[in-house]
Design a protein around this motif. Sequence first.
Motif, short mmCIF file in Angstrom:
data_model
loop_
_atom_site.label_atom_id
_atom_site.label_comp_id
_atom_site.label_asym_id
_atom_site.label_seq_id
_atom_site.Cartn_x
_atom_site.Cartn_y
_atom_site.Cartn_z
N VAL A 88 0.77 -1.24 0.01
CA VAL A 88 0.02 0.05 0.04
C VAL A 88 0.93 1.34 -0.17
CG1 VAL A 88 -1.75 1.25 1.19
CG2 VAL A 88 -1.95 -0.94 1.22
N ARG A 89 1.93 1.51 0.67
CA ARG A 89 2.79 2.49 0.90
C ARG A 89 3.65 2.81 -0.52
NH1 ARG A 89 6.57 1.19 5.21
NH2 ARG A 89 7.70 0.25 3.52
N ASP A 90 4.18 1.56 -0.79
CA ASP A 90 5.16 1.75 -1.72
C ASP A 90 4.85 1.53 -3.34
OD1 ASP A 90 7.01 2.82 0.28
OD2 ASP A 90 7.78 0.55 0.53
N GLY A 91 4.10 0.27 -3.29
CA GLY A 91 3.79 0.02 -4.64
C GLY A 91 2.57 0.57 -5.07
N LEU A 92 1.67 1.07 -4.21
CA LEU A 92 0.46 1.75 -4.61
C LEU A 92 0.80 3.26 -4.44
CD1 LEU A 92 -2.39 -0.66 -3.89
CD2 LEU A 92 -1.28 -0.28 -5.97
N ALA A 93 2.04 3.66 -4.26
CA ALA A 93 2.18 5.19 -3.96
C ALA A 93 1.60 6.02 -5.10
CB ALA A 93 3.66 5.47 -3.62
N GLY A 94 0.94 7.02 -4.57
CA GLY A 94 0.20 7.85 -5.52
C GLY A 94 -0.88 7.58 -6.55
N VAL A 95 -1.23 6.20 -5.95
CA VAL A 95 -2.30 5.74 -6.90
C VAL A 95 -3.68 5.71 -5.98
CG1 VAL A 95 -3.43 3.59 -7.90
CG2 VAL A 95 -0.97 4.09 -7.90
N PRO A 96 -4.88 6.10 -6.43
CA PRO A 96 -6.11 6.41 -5.54
C PRO A 96 -6.44 5.06 -5.18
CG PRO A 96 -6.11 7.76 -7.48
CD PRO A 96 -4.89 6.92 -7.85
N ILE A 97 -6.81 5.00 -3.68
CA ILE A 97 -7.19 3.60 -3.32
C ILE A 97 -8.83 4.00 -2.74
CG2 ILE A 97 -7.14 2.03 -1.46
CD1 ILE A 97 -4.08 2.06 -1.66
N LYS A 98 -9.70 3.27 -3.18
CA LYS A 98 -11.22 3.47 -2.69
C LYS A 98 -11.44 2.78 -1.38
CE LYS A 98 -15.41 4.57 -2.77
NZ LYS A 98 -16.05 5.70 -2.49
N SER A 99 -10.80 1.40 -1.13
CA SER A 99 -11.29 0.86 -0.09
C SER A 99 -10.03 -0.18 0.27
CB SER A 99 -12.52 0.18 -0.02
OG SER A 99 -12.51 -0.92 -1.09
N SER A 111 -7.93 -7.18 0.63
CA SER A 111 -8.54 -6.84 -0.70
C SER A 111 -8.27 -5.34 -0.61
CB SER A 111 -10.02 -7.22 -0.81
OG SER A 111 -10.45 -6.57 -1.86
N ILE A 112 -7.57 -4.77 -1.58
CA ILE A 112 -7.23 -3.49 -1.75
C ILE A 112 -7.90 -3.05 -3.18
CG2 ILE A 112 -5.45 -1.53 -2.01
CD1 ILE A 112 -3.49 -3.66 -0.90
N ARG A 113 -8.77 -2.08 -3.34
CA ARG A 113 -9.53 -1.62 -4.35
C ARG A 113 -9.31 -0.28 -4.84
NH1 ARG A 113 -14.97 -5.06 -2.99
NH2 ARG A 113 -13.94 -7.00 -2.58
N GLY A 114 -9.11 0.01 -5.95
CA GLY A 114 -9.19 1.47 -6.58
C GLY A 114 -9.54 1.31 -7.87
N ALA A 147 -7.97 2.57 -10.65
CA ALA A 147 -7.02 2.33 -11.63
C ALA A 147 -6.62 1.07 -12.08
CB ALA A 147 -5.73 3.11 -11.34
N PHE A 148 -6.62 0.33 -10.68
CA PHE A 148 -6.15 -1.23 -10.79
C PHE A 148 -7.16 -2.26 -10.30
CE2 PHE A 148 -5.41 0.64 -6.54
CZ PHE A 148 -5.86 -0.35 -5.85
N GLY A 149 -8.72 -1.79 -9.99
CA GLY A 149 -9.37 -2.85 -9.62
C GLY A 149 -9.25 -3.29 -8.45
N GLU A 150 -9.03 -4.76 -8.34
CA GLU A 150 -8.78 -5.41 -7.10
C GLU A 150 -7.31 -5.96 -6.72
OE1 GLU A 150 -11.39 -8.09 -3.73
OE2 GLU A 150 -11.58 -8.24 -5.96
N LEU A 151 -6.89 -5.81 -5.79
CA LEU A 151 -5.59 -6.46 -5.46
C LEU A 151 -5.76 -7.56 -4.16
CD1 LEU A 151 -2.72 -7.24 -5.95
CD2 LEU A 151 -2.06 -5.12 -4.70
N VAL A 152 -5.61 -8.66 -4.27
CA VAL A 152 -5.73 -9.45 -2.86
C VAL A 152 -4.47 -10.26 -2.58
CG1 VAL A 152 -7.15 -11.42 -1.87
CG2 VAL A 152 -8.01 -9.81 -3.74
N LEU A 153 -4.20 -9.95 -1.28
CA LEU A 153 -2.76 -10.61 -0.74
C LEU A 153 -3.34 -11.58 0.33
CD1 LEU A 153 -0.71 -7.31 -0.30
CD2 LEU A 153 -0.73 -8.91 -2.23
#
Length: 445
Positions: A152-163, A295-298, A300-306
């Motif tokens: 979240v902090r580095d890989g998605l830096a600057g990318v809007p996150i919705k939830s 689950s991280i959602r935004g 620009a990238f849809g959903e990322l699940v770790l």
Amino acid sequence: MSSLSTRRSADSVTSLKIGIAGLGTVGAATIKLLHAEPTHGGSGRNIEVAAVSARSRDRDRGVDLSGATWFDDPVALATSDIDVFVELMGGAEGSALKSVEAALAAGKAVVTANKALLAAHGMHLVTLAEASGAPLLYEAAVAGGIPVIRTVRDGLAGVPIKSVLGILNGTCNYILTRMENEGLTFDECLAEAQRLGYAEADPTFDVDGFDTAHKLAILSSIAFTTELRADGVSVEGIRGIEPADLMAARELGFRIKLLGIATMTEDGVDQRVHPTMVPLGSALAETSGVTNAVSIRGPAFGELVLSGPGAGGDATASAVVSDLTDLARGLAPTPLGRPTSALMPFKKPEAGGHRGAFYVRLPIADRAGAFAALAQRMASEGISLEQIVQKTPHRPDHLPPLQEQTVVLVTYTTDEAALKRALKAIADDGVIVRAPHVIRIAQTL
């Protein structure tokens, strides 16, 4: 990422000297990992366990501590001749807080797995780190061995996150999994979790949702670049879940999970922890046992699940060593992704703003007109019911009949505040004999 102090640059041949406070399961596992491979991540720099501190010197922890200086006082360790102070004691106050404060004030880098400390004092500690220029890393504080903080902090830096949402507590997930699979009660599963070491003797922190809330507050702050505020999380645990709820969920096409959910809304950051019915077949529904999933959602990238191990000595130690490797490489990420001066003030939406579908289990008095009164109160609040089912529990012939019946309601999408008003009116009418149990339904995940 900025460069670590030039005192010991990443390409230096000198060791990165660390001091570890707390030699429990995670502390011992961390030392084992470091002894197995002193030079990590191709940094070319040895990570040396130079000093340690714990409550007892005499306990056999299964690791070689002969090369480390012993400190009875973790605060003294934090300000000793080390480069990095590793805090693995736990707890939000006392020695954990004092020693981390001392290390940061002295300009020492800090690595911690302590989510309770960060949830209670995160902004204060980040401010201290900024003032002294000391790195503060805490990958191990959320979801154990899953690299969700750096994602979240580095890989998605600057990318809007919705939830950001997920299963963040392995103890609760283990209990719910066994309750569903084996038809056991909450108390039976909790006792087994305690026997296996998945739950503490006092399980309140886990089963009442506070552990999940702390982790969610940390993730939410990074995801939405807001001030870290654990007191802004609405919390509900799993004590009220019964096998009948899990069976009903499956009949409806869902599985019950304790979720931490943070969503950016127009009115602020909505942070909630509560049991949720999630659709069968979804990634979260299929996460069983002590495993965690996020689950991280935004847009620009849809959903990322770790997904992966959320707790345990080895998993958590791997995250601690990952942070130490960053420091050995000379990398020091900004604790919350950006300076505190650039963080937005935390704002919590007004209560009652949540909309969704709900499962409601009501123990109603076995008398004429109860169903009609129930339906009338729901209709008066504009709540449409998708299903209304009477559940008659099996009673052995030798026992007297119950003076109550269980009714299960499934609502269409409605306002949570309206549902609460309707349930209060139903209780005031004397229709129900005990408090109802409400579980939110996630229609899509």
